[in-house]
Design a protein around this motif. Structure first.
Motif, PDB file in Angstrom:
ATOM      1  N   ALA A   1      -3.325  -4.983  16.990  1.00 52.07           N
ATOM      2  CA  ALA A   1      -2.310  -5.669  16.185  1.00 52.07           C
ATOM      3  C   ALA A   1      -1.410  -6.542  17.062  1.00 52.07           C
ATOM      4  N   LYS A   2      -1.057  -6.043  18.221  1.00 47.89           N
ATOM      5  CA  LYS A   2      -0.201  -6.807  19.142  1.00 47.89           C
ATOM      6  C   LYS A   2      -0.826  -8.158  19.485  1.00 47.89           C
ATOM      7  N   HIS A   3      -2.157  -8.193  19.552  1.00 45.73           N
ATOM      8  CA  HIS A   3      -2.857  -9.424  19.925  1.00 45.73           C
ATOM      9  C   HIS A   3      -3.393 -10.186  18.718  1.00 45.73           C
ATOM     10  N   ARG A   4      -2.933  -9.813  17.520  1.00 47.74           N
ATOM     11  CA  ARG A   4      -3.235 -10.520  16.271  1.00 47.74           C
ATOM     12  C   ARG A   4      -4.719 -10.493  15.882  1.00 47.74           C
ATOM     13  N   PHE A   5      -5.413  -9.415  16.260  1.00 51.00           N
ATOM     14  CA  PHE A   5      -6.777  -9.203  15.779  1.00 51.00           C
ATOM     15  C   PHE A   5      -6.750  -8.543  14.403  1.00 51.00           C
ATOM     16  N   ILE A   6      -5.714  -7.748  14.156  1.00 50.89           N
ATOM     17  CA  ILE A   6      -5.555  -7.028  12.886  1.00 50.89           C
ATOM     18  C   ILE A   6      -4.089  -7.080  12.482  1.00 50.89           C
ATOM     19  N   GLU A   7      -3.818  -6.657  11.236  1.00 54.18           N
ATOM     20  CA  GLU A   7      -2.444  -6.551  10.767  1.00 54.18           C
ATOM     21  C   GLU A   7      -2.351  -5.393   9.789  1.00 54.18           C
ATOM     22  N   GLU A   8      -1.123  -4.941   9.587  1.00 59.07           N
ATOM     23  CA  GLU A   8      -0.898  -3.902   8.588  1.00 59.07           C
ATOM     24  C   GLU A   8      -1.041  -4.502   7.194  1.00 59.07           C
ATOM     25  N   ALA A   9      -1.481  -3.657   6.261  1.00 60.76           N
ATOM     26  CA  ALA A   9      -1.611  -4.057   4.856  1.00 60.76           C
ATOM     27  C   ALA A   9      -0.758  -3.100   4.023  1.00 60.76           C
ATOM     28  N   PRO A  10       0.579  -3.281   4.022  1.00 58.82           N
ATOM     29  CA  PRO A  10       1.469  -2.329   3.344  1.00 58.82           C
ATOM     30  C   PRO A  10       1.207  -2.220   1.842  1.00 58.82           C
ATOM     31  N   GLU A  11       0.687  -3.269   1.240  1.00 56.15           N
ATOM     32  CA  GLU A  11       0.412  -3.220  -0.199  1.00 56.15           C
ATOM     33  C   GLU A  11      -0.719  -2.246  -0.544  1.00 56.15           C
ATOM     34  N   LEU A  12      -1.508  -1.840   0.459  1.00 56.33           N
ATOM     35  CA  LEU A  12      -2.592  -0.881   0.246  1.00 56.33           C
ATOM     36  C   LEU A  12      -2.181   0.550   0.602  1.00 56.33           C
ATOM     37  N   ALA A  13      -0.983   0.709   1.134  1.00 54.72           N
ATOM     38  CA  ALA A  13      -0.508   2.039   1.547  1.00 54.72           C
ATOM     39  C   ALA A  13      -0.107   2.870   0.338  1.00 54.72           C
ATOM     40  N   ARG A  14      -0.260   4.188   0.488  1.00 48.65           N
ATOM     41  CA  ARG A  14       0.111   5.122  -0.588  1.00 48.65           C
ATOM     42  C   ARG A  14       1.620   5.346  -0.644  1.00 48.65           C
ATOM     43  N   ASP A  15       2.256   5.276   0.535  1.00 47.76           N
ATOM     44  CA  ASP A  15       3.705   5.436   0.615  1.00 47.76           C
ATOM     45  C   ASP A  15       4.185   4.742   1.883  1.00 47.76           C
ATOM     46  N   LYS A  16       5.489   4.846   2.195  1.00 44.03           N
ATOM     47  CA  LYS A  16       6.047   4.122   3.336  1.00 44.03           C
ATOM     48  C   LYS A  16       5.549   4.628   4.678  1.00 44.03           C
ATOM     49  N   ARG A  17       5.087   5.874   4.737  1.00 45.47           N
ATOM     50  CA  ARG A  17       4.573   6.420   6.001  1.00 45.47           C
ATOM     51  C   ARG A  17       3.097   6.094   6.223  1.00 45.47           C
ATOM     52  N   ASP A  18       2.388   5.748   5.181  1.00 46.53           N
ATOM     53  CA  ASP A  18       0.954   5.454   5.245  1.00 46.53           C
ATOM     54  C   ASP A  18       0.743   4.079   5.876  1.00 46.53           C
ATOM     55  N   ARG A  19      -0.119   4.019   6.906  1.00 48.59           N
ATOM     56  CA  ARG A  19      -0.393   2.750   7.577  1.00 48.59           C
ATOM     57  C   ARG A  19      -1.851   2.377   7.344  1.00 48.59           C
ATOM     58  N   VAL A  20      -2.039   1.258   6.676  1.00 54.26           N
ATOM     59  CA  VAL A  20      -3.368   0.728   6.411  1.00 54.26           C
ATOM     60  C   VAL A  20      -3.491  -0.587   7.178  1.00 54.26           C
ATOM     61  N   TRP A  21      -4.656  -0.786   7.804  1.00 53.19           N
ATOM     62  CA  TRP A  21      -4.876  -1.959   8.646  1.00 53.19           C
ATOM     63  C   TRP A  21      -6.017  -2.797   8.088  1.00 53.19           C
ATOM     64  N   ARG A  22      -5.921  -4.104   8.292  1.00 53.28           N
ATOM     65  CA  ARG A  22      -7.005  -5.006   7.900  1.00 53.28           C
ATOM     66  C   ARG A  22      -7.261  -6.002   9.040  1.00 53.28           C
ATOM     67  N   PRO A  23      -8.496  -6.480   9.136  1.00 53.13           N
ATOM     68  CA  PRO A  23      -8.818  -7.434  10.206  1.00 53.13           C
ATOM     69  C   PRO A  23      -8.313  -8.827   9.860  1.00 53.13           C
ATOM     70  N   LEU A  24      -7.951  -9.563  10.874  1.00 47.94           N
ATOM     71  CA  LEU A  24      -7.573 -10.968  10.702  1.00 47.94           C
ATOM     72  C   LEU A  24      -8.708 -11.904  11.102  1.00 47.94           C
ATOM     73  N   VAL A  25      -9.579 -11.420  11.981  1.00 45.51           N
ATOM     74  CA  VAL A  25     -10.698 -12.235  12.468  1.00 45.51           C
ATOM     75  C   VAL A  25     -11.969 -11.400  12.451  1.00 45.51           C
ATOM     76  N   GLU A  26     -13.087 -12.081  12.324  1.00 47.18           N
ATOM     77  CA  GLU A  26     -14.381 -11.411  12.299  1.00 47.18           C
ATOM     78  C   GLU A  26     -15.182 -11.666  13.568  1.00 47.18           C
ATOM     79  N   ARG A  27     -15.069 -12.873  14.090  1.00 50.47           N
ATOM     80  CA  ARG A  27     -15.872 -13.260  15.260  1.00 50.47           C
ATOM     81  C   ARG A  27     -14.953 -13.689  16.397  1.00 50.47           C
ATOM     82  N   PHE A  28     -15.486 -13.543  17.612  1.00 50.25           N
ATOM     83  CA  PHE A  28     -14.709 -13.838  18.809  1.00 50.25           C
ATOM     84  C   PHE A  28     -15.506 -14.764  19.713  1.00 50.25           C
ATOM     85  N   LEU A  29     -14.812 -15.580  20.436  1.00 52.46           N
ATOM     86  CA  LEU A  29     -15.443 -16.511  21.354  1.00 52.46           C
ATOM     87  C   LEU A  29     -14.587 -16.597  22.603  1.00 52.46           C
TER      88      LEU A  29
END
Length: 190
Positions: free
Chosen positions: A60-88
């Protein structure tokens, strides 16, 4: 959903963040699942959840992924999603060996694996080295065709993985493809 455009790695720190093999597997899993919690990834990858959480924060620090709070069950739940699929790797960024060495070790093991050893028939594995006489344009065209086939299989297997993320029969297979002119005269004798 992650962008299909390749993420260009231009600095050594970002490259090192992705060089860790477990982080690469986390990225694969997130791109297949489209989102996940550390506990989900820990179960699939057979690693402790706290280790997965650490690697998620680095990604997350390097912007490969980000949190997806709208998918969390509550405020303590952390759900992550990818921002990129391929790398070069964008030119020489430094410390490329950290990224390449594990892949090259795996490739060597693939070629040297004894296929008649006990248990070797549990998984399909095959290594081959081949060549052809291409013009640059032909080599580029061939690679486009190969990438199209790989994309088709990625989509098909990712859909099956999403449908049953914990299917024990569905394993991660690595594919390595390198194409370029080879000058045997310039190589040291083996």
């Amino acid at each position: 959903m992650a962008t299909k455009e390749p993420f260009r790695i231009t600095d050594p720190e970002t490259m090192r963040a992705l060089a860790h093999p477990l982080r690469q597997r986390i990225m694969v899993e997130l791109n297949v699942r489209e989102h996940a919690r550390a506990a989900d990834l820990a179960r699939t990858l057979g690693e402790p959840a706290n280790a997965i959480s650490f690697h998620l924060r680095v990604l997350a620090k390097h912007r490969f992924i980000e949190e997806a709070p709208e998918l969390a069950r509550d405020k303590r739940d952390r759900v992550w999603r990818p921002l990129v699929e391929r790398f070069l790797l964008d030119g020489k960024v430094g410390d490329e060996d950290q990224m390449l060495d594990p892949i090259l070790r795996w490739t060597r093991e693939m070629f040297l694996r004894d296929r008649d050893a006990p248990g070797s028939r549990d998984d399909f594995h095959q290594g081959t080295a081949s060549g052809a006489f291409f013009t640059r344009e032909e080599a580029e065209q061939m690679m486009e065709e190969v990438f199209a086939v790989m994309e088709k299989w990625w989509d098909r297997t990712a859909a099956a993985k999403r449908a049953d993320p914990d299917d024990p029969e569905r394993k991660y297979y690595q594919i390595l493809l390198a194409v370029g002119p080879r000058d045997l005269a310039a190589e040291p004798d083996a």
